[in-house]
Design an enzyme around this catalytic site. Structure first.
Site, PDB file in Angstrom:
ATOM      1  N   GLY A  82      44.849  48.911  41.014  1.00  0.00           N
ATOM      2  CA  GLY A  82      45.888  47.886  40.940  1.00  0.00           C
ATOM      3  C   GLY A  82      45.289  46.492  41.000  1.00  0.00           C
ATOM      4  N   GLY A 160      51.478  57.390  34.006  1.00  0.00           N
ATOM      5  CA  GLY A 160      50.148  57.171  33.434  1.00  0.00           C
ATOM      6  C   GLY A 160      49.184  58.234  33.924  1.00  0.00           C
ATOM      7  N   ILE A 162      47.545  58.673  36.758  1.00  0.00           N
ATOM      8  CA  ILE A 162      47.783  59.242  38.088  1.00  0.00           C
ATOM      9  C   ILE A 162      48.998  60.165  38.064  1.00  0.00           C
ATOM     10  CG2 ILE A 162      48.514  58.680  40.454  1.00  0.00           C
ATOM     11  CD1 ILE A 162      46.672  56.247  40.332  1.00  0.00           C
ATOM     12  N   ILE A 242      53.462  56.162  45.866  1.00  0.00           N
ATOM     13  CA  ILE A 242      52.012  55.941  45.910  1.00  0.00           C
ATOM     14  C   ILE A 242      51.649  54.767  44.993  1.00  0.00           C
ATOM     15  CG2 ILE A 242      51.317  58.241  46.654  1.00  0.00           C
ATOM     16  CD1 ILE A 242      50.942  57.524  43.028  1.00  0.00           C
ATOM     17  N   ARG A 244      53.129  50.814  44.814  1.00  0.00           N
ATOM     18  CA  ARG A 244      52.978  49.640  45.682  1.00  0.00           C
ATOM     19  C   ARG A 244      54.230  49.529  46.554  1.00  0.00           C
ATOM     20  NH1 ARG A 244      48.272  49.687  45.122  1.00  0.00           N
ATOM     21  NH2 ARG A 244      46.873  48.105  44.238  1.00  0.00           N
ATOM     22  N   ASP A 268      52.678  56.218  50.940  1.00  0.00           N
ATOM     23  CA  ASP A 268      51.270  55.875  51.171  1.00  0.00           C
ATOM     24  C   ASP A 268      51.077  54.366  51.065  1.00  0.00           C
ATOM     25  OD1 ASP A 268      48.507  56.318  51.649  1.00  0.00           O
ATOM     26  OD2 ASP A 268      48.093  56.170  49.499  1.00  0.00           O
ATOM     27  N   HIS A 292      47.929  53.872  53.318  1.00  0.00           N
ATOM     28  CA  HIS A 292      47.296  53.601  52.018  1.00  0.00           C
ATOM     29  C   HIS A 292      45.943  54.322  51.909  1.00  0.00           C
ATOM     30  CE1 HIS A 292      47.349  50.492  48.529  1.00  0.00           C
ATOM     31  NE2 HIS A 292      46.864  51.650  48.137  1.00  0.00           N
ATOM     32  N   GLY A 294      45.315  56.659  49.552  1.00  0.00           N
ATOM     33  CA  GLY A 294      45.249  57.277  48.229  1.00  0.00           C
ATOM     34  C   GLY A 294      43.863  57.588  47.704  1.00  0.00           C
ATOM     35  N   SER A 295      42.991  56.589  47.687  1.00  0.00           N
ATOM     36  CA  SER A 295      41.653  56.798  47.109  1.00  0.00           C
ATOM     37  C   SER A 295      40.599  56.973  48.183  1.00  0.00           C
ATOM     38  CB  SER A 295      41.281  55.604  46.215  1.00  0.00           C
ATOM     39  OG  SER A 295      41.186  54.424  46.994  1.00  0.00           O
TER      40      SER A 295
END
Length: 326
Positions: A82, A160, A162, A242, A244, A268, A292, A294-295
């Site tokens: 993002g 998209g 994800i 997940i 924003r 998240d 947060h 996620g990654s």
């Protein structure tokens, strides 16, 4: 330059994974911000005269930063998918290429999303609270019943890379179908692969058992999940975000969950981040909130730093970036 290295690169965070730093060090002099959290004053001081910037945090990346850098600046890459904290128009105006790190985090985010969806659908947080408050009522037959994923309709707000990685994983749970709301329709092949159908937003809301927000934050998506949209959702619906935090109006979400207008939610991402410990959302039994993550796997962060470094290196020599943001 005294180091004999071709370029000077600012790394704006002290905790950037080593893989990216090692790449840059091969032929760049690295200047690294040491404060944690990174102090803006230190960033603005150390950025003077650099050729490239590895933007490691989520600080606003805007004209102030570009002005401080000066005329030598040739390329910037974020270490994130993002880029809502970047003044993209300002970078474009100055012809500075911007990279980011999108696809590499799809797998980690998709795995986490499935976990969050199961946790919200099967009442993990509420169950844990029952144990902690000594209210484990094992004598009930219909206690803490959750929602099935099998044969459900899963709606994606944003579909998209994800979103598609999530859909691929959920297909193993024998879901009925995928609905999605995006600006552009997917290819026929992808629609067939995911048993997916593009629908209007209202239809997504009214027909989905699970809704997964996997869209970027834009002026159009900000606050689009609000009292009106919750009113159009099924009472058994589970909402997962997940994307924003600001895509959801959290006051309205609180009301919808508190009154059981929708079944549960899993977040998240929140507004703000960090979410204060006394936020009223955290009092809800039917909400799972994680910070947060996620990654947040070792491998994914290392790969993100590698791609961001490649972006900066290519951008500085005028080559197309590995993952350009525009």
């Amino acid at each position: 330059m005294s180091s004999g290295k071709a370029f000077k690169v600012l790394v704006t965070h002290p905790e950037v994974p080593q893989a990216g730093l090692d790449l840059l060090k091969q032929n760049c002099e690295i200047i690294q911000v040491q404060s944690l959290p990174p102090r803006r004053a230190e960033i603005l001081e150390k950025i003077k005269g650099v050729d490239g910037v590895f933007w490691g945090g989520h600080e606003p990346l805007n004209a102030e930063v570009l002005d401080a850098a000066g005329p030598n600046l040739k390329a910037i890459s974020t270490m994130s998918a993002g880029i809502d904290y970047v003044d993209v128009a300002e970078l474009k105006k100055r012809n500075i290429p911007l990279g980011h790190t999108p696809t590499v985090l799809n797998t980690a985010v998709a795995d986490l999303t499935v976990g969050l969806l199961i946790a919200a659908a099967r009442r993990f947080h509420e169950g844990r609270s029952k144990i902690e408050s000594n209210n484990w009522e094992s004598f009930h037959l219909n206690w803490l019943l959750g929602q099935d994923i099998r044969d459900s309709t899963v709606g994606f707000f944003g579909f998209g890379g994800i979103g598609q990685a999530i859909a691929k994983r959920l297909s193993g749970f024998d879901i009925e179908q995928v609905l999605y709301t995006t600006r552009r329709r997917l290819s026929k092949e992808l629609e067939t692969e995911f048993n997916a159908k593009k629908v209007e937003f209202d239809e997504l809301l009214s027909k989905s058992d699970f809704i997964i927000i996997a869209a970027p934050l834009t002026p159009e998506t900000q606050g689009i999940f609000n009292a009106t949209t919750f009113g159009k959702m099924k009472s058994n619906a589970v909402l997962i975000n997940i994307g924003r935090g600001k895509i959801i109006n959290q006051n309205d979400l609180y009301d919808a969950l508190k009154t059981n207008q929708i079944f549960s939610a899993g977040l998240d991402v929140t507004d703000p981040e960090p979410l204060p410990a006394n936020d009223k959302l955290l009092t809800l039994p039917n909400l799972v909130v994680i910070p947060h993550l996620g990654s947040a796997t070792t491998r994914t962060r290392s790969e993100m730093s590698t791609i961001a470094a490649h972006n900066v290196l290519r951008g500085m020599v005028g080559e197309p970036m590995f993952a350009p943001a525009y």
